[in-house]
Design an enzyme around this catalytic site. Structure first.
Site, short mmCIF file in Angstrom:
data_model
loop_
_atom_site.label_atom_id
_atom_site.label_comp_id
_atom_site.label_asym_id
_atom_site.label_seq_id
_atom_site.Cartn_x
_atom_site.Cartn_y
_atom_site.Cartn_z
N LYS A 98 14.87 5.19 36.02
CA LYS A 98 15.84 4.12 36.26
C LYS A 98 17.09 4.79 36.84
O LYS A 98 17.76 5.57 36.16
CB LYS A 98 16.18 3.38 34.98
CG LYS A 98 17.18 2.24 35.22
CD LYS A 98 17.63 1.59 33.92
CE LYS A 98 18.68 0.51 34.23
NZ LYS A 98 19.34 0.02 33.00
N GLY A 159 26.59 -4.97 29.19
CA GLY A 159 27.13 -5.21 27.86
C GLY A 159 28.03 -6.41 27.72
O GLY A 159 28.57 -6.67 26.64
N ALA A 185 21.11 -6.08 32.79
CA ALA A 185 22.54 -6.10 32.43
C ALA A 185 23.09 -7.51 32.31
O ALA A 185 22.81 -8.38 33.15
CB ALA A 185 23.39 -5.30 33.44
N GLY A 186 23.86 -7.72 31.26
CA GLY A 186 24.56 -8.98 31.05
C GLY A 186 23.79 -10.03 30.28
O GLY A 186 24.35 -11.06 29.91
N ASN A 207 19.14 -4.83 26.16
CA ASN A 207 19.49 -3.81 25.19
C ASN A 207 20.50 -4.34 24.17
O ASN A 207 20.17 -4.62 23.02
CB ASN A 207 20.02 -2.57 25.90
CG ASN A 207 20.31 -1.41 24.95
OD1 ASN A 207 20.78 -0.36 25.36
ND2 ASN A 207 20.03 -1.54 23.66
N THR A 208 21.75 -4.51 24.61
CA THR A 208 22.83 -4.85 23.68
C THR A 208 22.54 -6.09 22.86
O THR A 208 22.78 -6.12 21.65
CB THR A 208 24.15 -5.04 24.46
OG1 THR A 208 24.46 -3.85 25.19
CG2 THR A 208 25.29 -5.37 23.52
#
Length: 256
Positions: A98, A159, A185-186, A207-208
């Protein structure tokens, strides 16, 4: 569902890819990743003790049978990213990568110029490159043209949990892409992941939203179901959006 996704030399049953940061501990991380059904999980090379086979980050993922996707997070330019990629391949025995280049530590916005430069060179070196990038249709097409195995446009800043802020651009990217599109992301809620899949994304990376949840293991289940639901909806055709009301049970014939 018998709906497989092929990227490079691997085929996945799950369209939910995961990250490894921000979990409270390695045990919770492993349980959440297993519960998510994810078959591909990314980690920053800087977090891995490459000479320690019992590494606290690496071992739980390997033991769970999940494919590793090392990333170049922390690289500020193409040169640093290429160096990190070479280290990852040597240390972890994988040519999957990545590609992340974000020189600004405050907003972590990907550098499009350095990303394209690095991607072109890494493909020549035999890497299977999945670049994290802006939701820029032109850039994504260029990354595809230099040989990237997939593109990973952002839904919103890393995040931020804001969801699919870049929807209009993602729709263009998905429409014109000839490689898989992974929204990265996001994504802060299962509904965000479902929306990305409904738009036609091939996968999402989360992830987050899982790691920082009150119960990461249960949240992993929620995201797994959301991705499956969104994909199923896309595959079977969402009803058209109309600007005026359309009765579901018109009475015209009955009244006549």
């Amino acid at each position: 569902m018998n709906d497989l996704l092929t990227i490079g030399d691997k085929t996945f049953r799950s369209r939910l890819f995961t990250g490894t940061g921000k979990f409270p501990n390695a045990s919770v991380m492993q349980k959440a990743l297993i519960e998510s059904g994810s078959e591909l999980s990314t980690m920053a090379l800087k977090r891995v003790e490459v000479n320690n086979p019992e590494d606290n980050i690496l071992k739980p993922i390997v033991d769970a049978g999940i494919n590793l996707l090392p990333n170049t997070s922390g690289a500020k330019n193409a040169r640093e990213a290429i160096f990190a990629a070479q280290l990852a391949r040597e240390a972890l025995g994988t040519n999957w990568l990545k590609l992340e280049i974000h020189p600004d530590p405050k907003y972590l916005m990907p550098d499009p110029i350095e990303t394209l430069t690095a991607a072109e060179e890494l493909v020549k070196q035999g890497f299977i490159v999945l670049p994290y990038c802006h939701a820029d249709p032109v850039l994504c097409k260029r990354l595809e043209e230099v040989g990237c195995a997939a593109v990973m446009p952002l839904g919103a800043p890393i995040g931020s949990n804001k969801g699919i802020v870049s929807r209009d651009f993602l729709e263009i990217i998905i429409d014109q892409a000839r490689v898989p599109v992974v929204v990265d992301a996001g994504i802060g809620a299962p509904s965000h992941a479902a929306l990305a899949m409904e738009l036609g994304a091939d996968a999402v990376l989360v992830n987050t939203a899982i790691a920082a949840a009150r119960n990461p293991i249960a949240m992993a289940t929620a995201f797994k179901l959301a991705v499956q639901s969104g994909r199923l909806a896309y595959e079977n055709g969402l009803a058209a959006v109309n600007t005026q009301a359309v009765a579901s049970s018109p009475l015209t014939a009955f009244l006549d």
